[in-house]
Design an enzyme around this catalytic site. Structure first.
Site, PDB file in Angstrom:
ATOM      1  N   HIS A  42       0.989  -1.202   0.001  1.00  0.00           N
ATOM      2  CA  HIS A  42       0.110   0.048  -0.180  1.00  0.00           C
ATOM      3  C   HIS A  42       0.950   1.351   0.122  1.00  0.00           C
ATOM      4  O   HIS A  42       0.911   2.027  -0.814  1.00  0.00           O
ATOM      5  CB  HIS A  42      -1.042   0.219   0.983  1.00  0.00           C
ATOM      6  CG  HIS A  42      -2.053  -1.198   1.268  1.00  0.00           C
ATOM      7  ND1 HIS A  42      -2.775  -1.427   0.215  1.00  0.00           N
ATOM      8  CD2 HIS A  42      -2.043  -2.004   2.160  1.00  0.00           C
ATOM      9  CE1 HIS A  42      -3.507  -2.536   0.296  1.00  0.00           C
ATOM     10  NE2 HIS A  42      -3.010  -2.744   1.643  1.00  0.00           N
ATOM     11  N   ASP A  51      -4.954  -8.255  -3.310  1.00  0.00           N
ATOM     12  CA  ASP A  51      -5.396  -8.057  -1.817  1.00  0.00           C
ATOM     13  C   ASP A  51      -6.690  -8.435  -1.116  1.00  0.00           C
ATOM     14  O   ASP A  51      -6.852  -9.799  -0.832  1.00  0.00           O
ATOM     15  CB  ASP A  51      -5.476  -6.482  -1.512  1.00  0.00           C
ATOM     16  CG  ASP A  51      -5.324  -6.071  -0.057  1.00  0.00           C
ATOM     17  OD1 ASP A  51      -5.223  -6.990   0.951  1.00  0.00           O
ATOM     18  OD2 ASP A  51      -5.350  -4.865   0.257  1.00  0.00           O
TER      19      ASP A  51
END
Length: 450
Positions: free
Chosen positions: A272, A323
């Site tokens: 991220h 994810d």
């Protein structure tokens, strides 16, 4: 083992992406799971070759996955909220998983990945123990379920066994998190030591986040990975609340805290990296720490747009992950990274199609410890993905623009073939090991639905 390499096979690629350009008519010889030769100028399939019509790429690498989050698809799109409200729904699914139900769910999810052209997954695994924190008779029962699921779905896996010890900067784990925690990093390392690599699987480490591993124990996890030359991944600055809490607790940003404890470097991938300071970007780039962007999840959770272009410009290789599996589509992740940057800057063309494909292939594999995968060249693992160029999304452009077509127009639905270790795992859009993937997904999700 489903991933036992096929002895000798020749594949004829109608069009092949060779890293810098699209080449028509390429013959790829494979033996014992590796590419032995790449021959251009093959206008027609050689005798006995298997023809792969469309654009063939190296297999795609999904560098960040939480397999059980696939059960959240649809459910978490109802109503409003933030990452933190989403997390409560995620915990409710985690509470219901067992080794058997996790195997079934993960096998179906990894089969969905194979249908999307993904040949290798990085599984960020922190669901270690039974509810309440009781250890299974095999302390790695949940991790072993994931390793078996990947084998039976026909893809490679890097199991990123995750240290998750705290609810936040020293706070004890909450009742959901007890099954994530080994108590201390030393006990985490003892359990992780029992995991063994196998032909389709490599073992890496992960720090869940700086809020979930006390600062004094970050070095234990980093050292474990360093001693084994294994990948180390970490959720980093996904939320501004994490940054604020870290500064309150330690007086520095999460990136600086990781740097202070030796957790950055070329074998580390920050996931991220959404909310960074200029100094953070310099630390990550200067240490050649990789960054895995997960745009479809970052959009779904309203996290924000990470500074991917600036990070790469300072020296951080980029990889991509699905994810939370809001969708499983690495082509969409690649496209989204560019398009999100366009929205932020109101400027087009931050990455070429070739650069985005490299993030989805070679650099993704490198982030997962598979440096011998992700390219179409002799010596590489024989992992291939073929994308149709005659679908309603991809028909029309010139074949020499097939890379641009794949990145900016194609989707996972256009994946025609997936080959792992020289063996065809997906043929003409059908999984050869899990023939009814939708039914497998529906049944495994129903088994853990509240």
């Amino acid at each position: 083992m489903p991933l036992t390499p096929q002895a000798t096979t020749t594949y004829w690629l109608e069009h092949a992406w060779l890293g810098t350009h699209v080449e028509p008519g390429v013959a790829v010889d494979t033996a014992d799971g590796r590419i032995t030769a790449v021959r251009t100028g093959a206008d027609t399939p050689p005798p006995g070759a298997t023809a792969l019509r469309g654009l063939t790429l190296p297999g795609l690498a999904n560098a960040h996955s939480h397999a059980f989050h696939r059960a959240l698809r649809g459910t978490v799109q109802v109503g409003t909220g933030t990452f933190w409200t989403w997390r409560e729904i995620m915990y409710s699914v985690a509470d219901r998983l067992t080794p058997d139900t996790y195997y079934a769910l993960a096998c179906a999810v990894y089969a969905e990945m194979a249908l999307a052209g993904i040949t290798c997954v990085g599984e960020f695994h922190y669901l270690h123990h039974a509810p309440g924190g009781t250890r299974y008779s095999d302390p790695n029962a949940m991790g072993e379920a994931l390793l078996a699921a990947a084998a039976d779905a026909g893809i490679r896996i890097t199991l990123l066994d995750t240290a998750y010890l705290s609810a936040g900067f020293g706070a004890a784990p909450n009742h959901h998190q007890l099954r994530f925690s080994d108590g201390t990093a030393d006990r985490w390392a003892q359990r992780a030591d029992a995991l063994k690599e196998r032909p389709h699987a490599r073992i890496g480490a992960a720090i869940h986040s700086v809020r979930a591993v006390p600062a004094g124990q970050l070095g234990t996890v980093a050292d474990w990975a360093r001693e084994r030359q294994a990948p180390l991944h970490v959720h980093l600055s996904e939320q501004t609340a994490e940054n604020d809490a870290c500064r309150d607790a330690h007086g520095v940003t999460p990136t600086q805290l990781l740097a202070d404890h030796g957790a950055l470097g070329p074998r580390t991938t920050a996931v991220h990296a959404t909310h960074l300071t200029d100094e953070d970007i310099a630390l990550l780039g200067g240490s050649h720490t990789g960054v895995c962007m997960c745009p479809t999840t970052e959009r779904d959770l309203a996290d924000g747009i990470g500074p991917a272009a600036r990070l790469q410009g300072r020296g951080s290789p980029l990889s991509l992950g699905s994810d939370s599996h809001a969708v499983i589509d690495l082509l969409e992740e690649a496209r989204a990274m560019e398009l999100d940057e366009r929205l932020r800057t109101r400027t087009r063309g931050h990455w070429t199609a070739a650069a985005l494909l490299r993030a989805a292939t070679a650099d993704g594999h490198a982030a997962l410890g598979w440096d011998d995968a992700g390219t179409l060249e002799a010596g590489s693992l024989a992992d291939l993905t073929t994308i149709a160029l005659d679908s309603v999304r991809t028909a029309g452009p010139l074949p020499r623009l097939a890379a641009e077509t794949a990145v900016f127009a194609a989707s996972a639905a256009d994946v025609r073939h997936t080959i792992v270790g020289g063996r065809q795992i997906v043929r003409d859009g059908v999984h050869t090991l899990v023939p009814d993937v939708p039914t497998a997904l529906a049944a495994s999700i129903a088994a853990v639905r509240g």
